[in-house]
Write a protein that holds these residues in place. Structure first.
Motif, PDB file in Angstrom:
ATOM      1  N   SER A  30      -1.903  -2.668   3.325  1.00  0.00           N
ATOM      2  CA  SER A  30      -0.830  -2.755   3.706  1.00  0.00           C
ATOM      3  C   SER A  30       0.090  -3.991   3.461  1.00  0.00           C
ATOM      4  O   SER A  30       0.811  -3.626   3.336  1.00  0.00           O
ATOM      5  CB  SER A  30      -0.725  -2.409   5.473  1.00  0.00           C
ATOM      6  OG  SER A  30      -1.167  -3.519   5.906  1.00  0.00           O
ATOM      7  N   ILE A  31      -0.974  -4.707   3.241  1.00  0.00           N
ATOM      8  CA  ILE A  31       0.061  -6.354   2.838  1.00  0.00           C
ATOM      9  C   ILE A  31      -0.314  -6.403   1.347  1.00  0.00           C
ATOM     10  O   ILE A  31      -0.384  -7.732   1.480  1.00  0.00           O
ATOM     11  CB  ILE A  31      -0.357  -6.928   3.466  1.00  0.00           C
ATOM     12  CG1 ILE A  31      -2.270  -7.478   3.824  1.00  0.00           C
ATOM     13  CG2 ILE A  31       0.038  -6.896   4.729  1.00  0.00           C
ATOM     14  CD1 ILE A  31      -2.295  -8.271   4.925  1.00  0.00           C
ATOM     15  N   ASN A  32      -1.456  -5.392   0.680  1.00  0.00           N
ATOM     16  CA  ASN A  32      -2.053  -5.961  -0.780  1.00  0.00           C
ATOM     17  C   ASN A  32      -1.120  -4.998  -2.161  1.00  0.00           C
ATOM     18  O   ASN A  32      -1.634  -3.994  -0.977  1.00  0.00           O
ATOM     19  CB  ASN A  32      -3.633  -6.452  -0.375  1.00  0.00           C
ATOM     20  CG  ASN A  32      -3.585  -8.154   0.418  1.00  0.00           C
ATOM     21  OD1 ASN A  32      -3.279  -8.938  -0.123  1.00  0.00           O
ATOM     22  ND2 ASN A  32      -4.341  -7.255   1.505  1.00  0.00           N
ATOM     23  N   ALA A  33      -1.620  -5.149  -3.115  1.00  0.00           N
ATOM     24  CA  ALA A  33      -0.923  -5.063  -3.902  1.00  0.00           C
ATOM     25  C   ALA A  33      -2.933  -4.272  -4.599  1.00  0.00           C
ATOM     26  O   ALA A  33      -3.631  -4.758  -4.564  1.00  0.00           O
ATOM     27  CB  ALA A  33      -0.406  -5.370  -5.203  1.00  0.00           C
ATOM     28  N   ARG A  66      -1.326  10.910 -17.435  1.00  0.00           N
ATOM     29  CA  ARG A  66      -1.975  12.040 -16.614  1.00  0.00           C
ATOM     30  C   ARG A  66      -3.127  11.481 -15.046  1.00  0.00           C
ATOM     31  O   ARG A  66      -3.545  11.660 -14.608  1.00  0.00           O
ATOM     32  CB  ARG A  66      -3.454  11.674 -17.583  1.00  0.00           C
ATOM     33  CG  ARG A  66      -3.119  11.857 -19.217  1.00  0.00           C
ATOM     34  CD  ARG A  66      -4.229  12.044 -20.319  1.00  0.00           C
ATOM     35  NE  ARG A  66      -4.137  11.155 -20.430  1.00  0.00           N
ATOM     36  CZ  ARG A  66      -6.066  10.631 -20.125  1.00  0.00           C
ATOM     37  NH1 ARG A  66      -6.598  11.235 -19.779  1.00  0.00           N
ATOM     38  NH2 ARG A  66      -6.563   9.267 -20.185  1.00  0.00           N
ATOM     39  N   PHE A  67      -2.584  10.232 -14.961  1.00  0.00           N
ATOM     40  CA  PHE A  67      -3.530   9.539 -13.312  1.00  0.00           C
ATOM     41  C   PHE A  67      -2.586   8.826 -12.825  1.00  0.00           C
ATOM     42  O   PHE A  67      -1.244   8.893 -12.984  1.00  0.00           O
ATOM     43  CB  PHE A  67      -4.343   8.140 -13.464  1.00  0.00           C
ATOM     44  CG  PHE A  67      -5.735   8.221 -14.985  1.00  0.00           C
ATOM     45  CD1 PHE A  67      -5.668   8.956 -15.479  1.00  0.00           C
ATOM     46  CD2 PHE A  67      -6.389   7.165 -15.124  1.00  0.00           C
ATOM     47  CE1 PHE A  67      -7.500   9.433 -16.241  1.00  0.00           C
ATOM     48  CE2 PHE A  67      -7.391   7.689 -15.876  1.00  0.00           C
ATOM     49  CZ  PHE A  67      -8.266   8.709 -16.279  1.00  0.00           C
ATOM     50  N   THR A  68      -2.236   9.526 -11.411  1.00  0.00           N
ATOM     51  CA  THR A  68      -2.105   9.431 -10.356  1.00  0.00           C
ATOM     52  C   THR A  68      -3.027   8.167  -9.548  1.00  0.00           C
ATOM     53  O   THR A  68      -3.311   8.921  -8.804  1.00  0.00           O
ATOM     54  CB  THR A  68      -1.186  10.449 -10.051  1.00  0.00           C
ATOM     55  OG1 THR A  68      -0.456  10.917 -10.823  1.00  0.00           O
ATOM     56  CG2 THR A  68      -0.173   9.713  -8.885  1.00  0.00           C
ATOM     57  N   ILE A  69      -2.073   6.998  -9.309  1.00  0.00           N
ATOM     58  CA  ILE A  69      -3.034   6.021  -8.243  1.00  0.00           C
ATOM     59  C   ILE A  69      -2.163   6.351  -6.219  1.00  0.00           C
ATOM     60  O   ILE A  69      -0.621   6.551  -6.974  1.00  0.00           O
ATOM     61  CB  ILE A  69      -2.807   4.511  -8.952  1.00  0.00           C
ATOM     62  CG1 ILE A  69      -3.330   3.702  -7.400  1.00  0.00           C
ATOM     63  CG2 ILE A  69      -0.976   4.093  -8.581  1.00  0.00           C
ATOM     64  CD1 ILE A  69      -3.592   2.441  -7.603  1.00  0.00           C
ATOM     65  N   SER A  70      -2.949   6.515  -5.701  1.00  0.00           N
ATOM     66  CA  SER A  70      -1.934   6.663  -4.532  1.00  0.00           C
ATOM     67  C   SER A  70      -2.918   5.661  -3.564  1.00  0.00           C
ATOM     68  O   SER A  70      -3.727   5.307  -3.575  1.00  0.00           O
ATOM     69  CB  SER A  70      -1.735   7.820  -3.610  1.00  0.00           C
ATOM     70  OG  SER A  70      -2.650   8.508  -3.897  1.00  0.00           O
ATOM     71  N   ARG A  71      -2.317   5.727  -2.089  1.00  0.00           N
ATOM     72  CA  ARG A  71      -3.070   5.386  -0.570  1.00  0.00           C
ATOM     73  C   ARG A  71      -3.272   5.980   0.606  1.00  0.00           C
ATOM     74  O   ARG A  71      -1.597   6.659   0.173  1.00  0.00           O
ATOM     75  CB  ARG A  71      -2.801   3.522  -1.149  1.00  0.00           C
ATOM     76  CG  ARG A  71      -1.377   3.340  -0.641  1.00  0.00           C
ATOM     77  CD  ARG A  71      -1.328   1.695  -1.137  1.00  0.00           C
ATOM     78  NE  ARG A  71       0.209   0.813  -0.507  1.00  0.00           N
ATOM     79  CZ  ARG A  71       0.013  -0.410  -0.518  1.00  0.00           C
ATOM     80  NH1 ARG A  71      -0.136  -1.182  -0.910  1.00  0.00           N
ATOM     81  NH2 ARG A  71       1.519  -0.861  -0.219  1.00  0.00           N
ATOM     82  N   ASP A  72      -3.591   5.621   1.645  1.00  0.00           N
ATOM     83  CA  ASP A  72      -3.034   6.197   3.080  1.00  0.00           C
ATOM     84  C   ASP A  72      -3.432   4.450   3.480  1.00  0.00           C
ATOM     85  O   ASP A  72      -4.867   4.203   3.559  1.00  0.00           O
ATOM     86  CB  ASP A  72      -4.903   7.048   3.532  1.00  0.00           C
ATOM     87  CG  ASP A  72      -3.782   7.694   3.881  1.00  0.00           C
ATOM     88  OD1 ASP A  72      -2.857   7.011   5.474  1.00  0.00           O
ATOM     89  OD2 ASP A  72      -3.968   8.991   4.883  1.00  0.00           O
ATOM     90  N   ASN A  73      -2.747   3.691   4.293  1.00  0.00           N
ATOM     91  CA  ASN A  73      -3.003   2.847   4.599  1.00  0.00           C
ATOM     92  C   ASN A  73      -3.845   2.745   6.367  1.00  0.00           C
ATOM     93  O   ASN A  73      -4.155   2.058   6.270  1.00  0.00           O
ATOM     94  CB  ASN A  73      -1.756   2.034   4.840  1.00  0.00           C
ATOM     95  CG  ASN A  73      -1.347   0.588   4.056  1.00  0.00           C
ATOM     96  OD1 ASN A  73      -1.698   1.448   2.459  1.00  0.00           O
ATOM     97  ND2 ASN A  73       0.401   0.725   3.634  1.00  0.00           N
ATOM     98  N   ALA A  74      -3.768   3.737   6.729  1.00  0.00           N
ATOM     99  CA  ALA A  74      -3.703   3.860   7.738  1.00  0.00           C
ATOM    100  C   ALA A  74      -5.493   4.111   7.655  1.00  0.00           C
ATOM    101  O   ALA A  74      -6.606   4.520   8.688  1.00  0.00           O
ATOM    102  CB  ALA A  74      -3.126   5.137   8.952  1.00  0.00           C
ATOM    103  N   LYS A  75      -6.117   4.341   6.668  1.00  0.00           N
ATOM    104  CA  LYS A  75      -7.364   5.068   6.415  1.00  0.00           C
ATOM    105  C   LYS A  75      -8.009   4.070   5.518  1.00  0.00           C
ATOM    106  O   LYS A  75      -9.143   4.438   4.683  1.00  0.00           O
ATOM    107  CB  LYS A  75      -7.442   6.525   5.791  1.00  0.00           C
ATOM    108  CG  LYS A  75      -7.238   7.697   6.771  1.00  0.00           C
ATOM    109  CD  LYS A  75      -7.430   9.083   5.921  1.00  0.00           C
ATOM    110  CE  LYS A  75      -6.575  10.004   6.801  1.00  0.00           C
ATOM    111  NZ  LYS A  75      -6.711  11.864   6.242  1.00  0.00           N
ATOM    112  N   ASN A  76      -6.861   3.357   5.231  1.00  0.00           N
ATOM    113  CA  ASN A  76      -7.804   2.151   3.927  1.00  0.00           C
ATOM    114  C   ASN A  76      -8.405   2.987   2.900  1.00  0.00           C
ATOM    115  O   ASN A  76      -9.453   2.353   2.592  1.00  0.00           O
ATOM    116  CB  ASN A  76      -8.687   1.264   5.196  1.00  0.00           C
ATOM    117  CG  ASN A  76      -8.056   0.653   6.472  1.00  0.00           C
ATOM    118  OD1 ASN A  76      -6.991   0.085   5.824  1.00  0.00           O
ATOM    119  ND2 ASN A  76      -8.517   1.113   7.789  1.00  0.00           N
ATOM    120  N   THR A  77      -7.944   3.833   2.099  1.00  0.00           N
ATOM    121  CA  THR A  77      -8.197   3.806   1.543  1.00  0.00           C
ATOM    122  C   THR A  77      -6.913   4.264  -0.115  1.00  0.00           C
ATOM    123  O   THR A  77      -6.226   4.763   0.128  1.00  0.00           O
ATOM    124  CB  THR A  77      -8.525   5.506   1.364  1.00  0.00           C
ATOM    125  OG1 THR A  77     -10.177   5.454   2.777  1.00  0.00           O
ATOM    126  CG2 THR A  77      -9.017   6.447   0.486  1.00  0.00           C
TER     127      THR A  77
END
Length: 115
Positions: A30-33, A66-77
């Motif tokens: 949530s606070i880091n790239a 071709r690639f897509t990056i994403s994140r789910d902060n609640a799941k730390n993933t």
């Protein structure tokens, strides 16, 4: 001392897709790239995608579109959706802070693309 665990790799045919996951033991996303890195045999580890705390994303030219990056902060993933895979994408994929990989490296997950 955050632990990073990558998963989702495997063997796929050229043109196929794969979705990688990176789970962290602590709530840091949530606070880091964050970024996905890869290392092919005989080559240096390179940053292929990153996502900032503000959800701004960047990609190396070879994977852009071709690639897509994403994140789910609640799941730390953090995830990496890989489409239209090419044999040159074959490597061990790792996640870490970006653009500076300050955390200890995990085991990574192997991605092998056959032609």
């Amino acid at each position: 001392q955050v632990q990073l665990v990558e998963s989702g790799g495997g063997l796929v045919q050229a043109g196929g897709s794969l979705r990688l996951s990176c789970a962290a033991s602590g709530s840091i996303f949530s606070i880091n790239a964050m970024g996905w890195y890869r290392q092919a045999p005989g080559k240096q580890r390179e940053l292929v995608a990153s996502i900032t705390s503000g959800d701004s994303t960047t990609y190396t030219i070879s994977v852009k579109g071709r690639f897509t990056i994403s994140r789910d902060n609640a799941k730390n993933t953090v995830y990496l959706q890989m489409n239209s895979l090419k044999p040159e994408d074959t490597a061990v994929y790792y996640c870490n802070l970006a653009p500076r990989a300050f955390l200890s490296w995990g085991q990574g997950t192997q991605v092998t693309v056959s032609s």
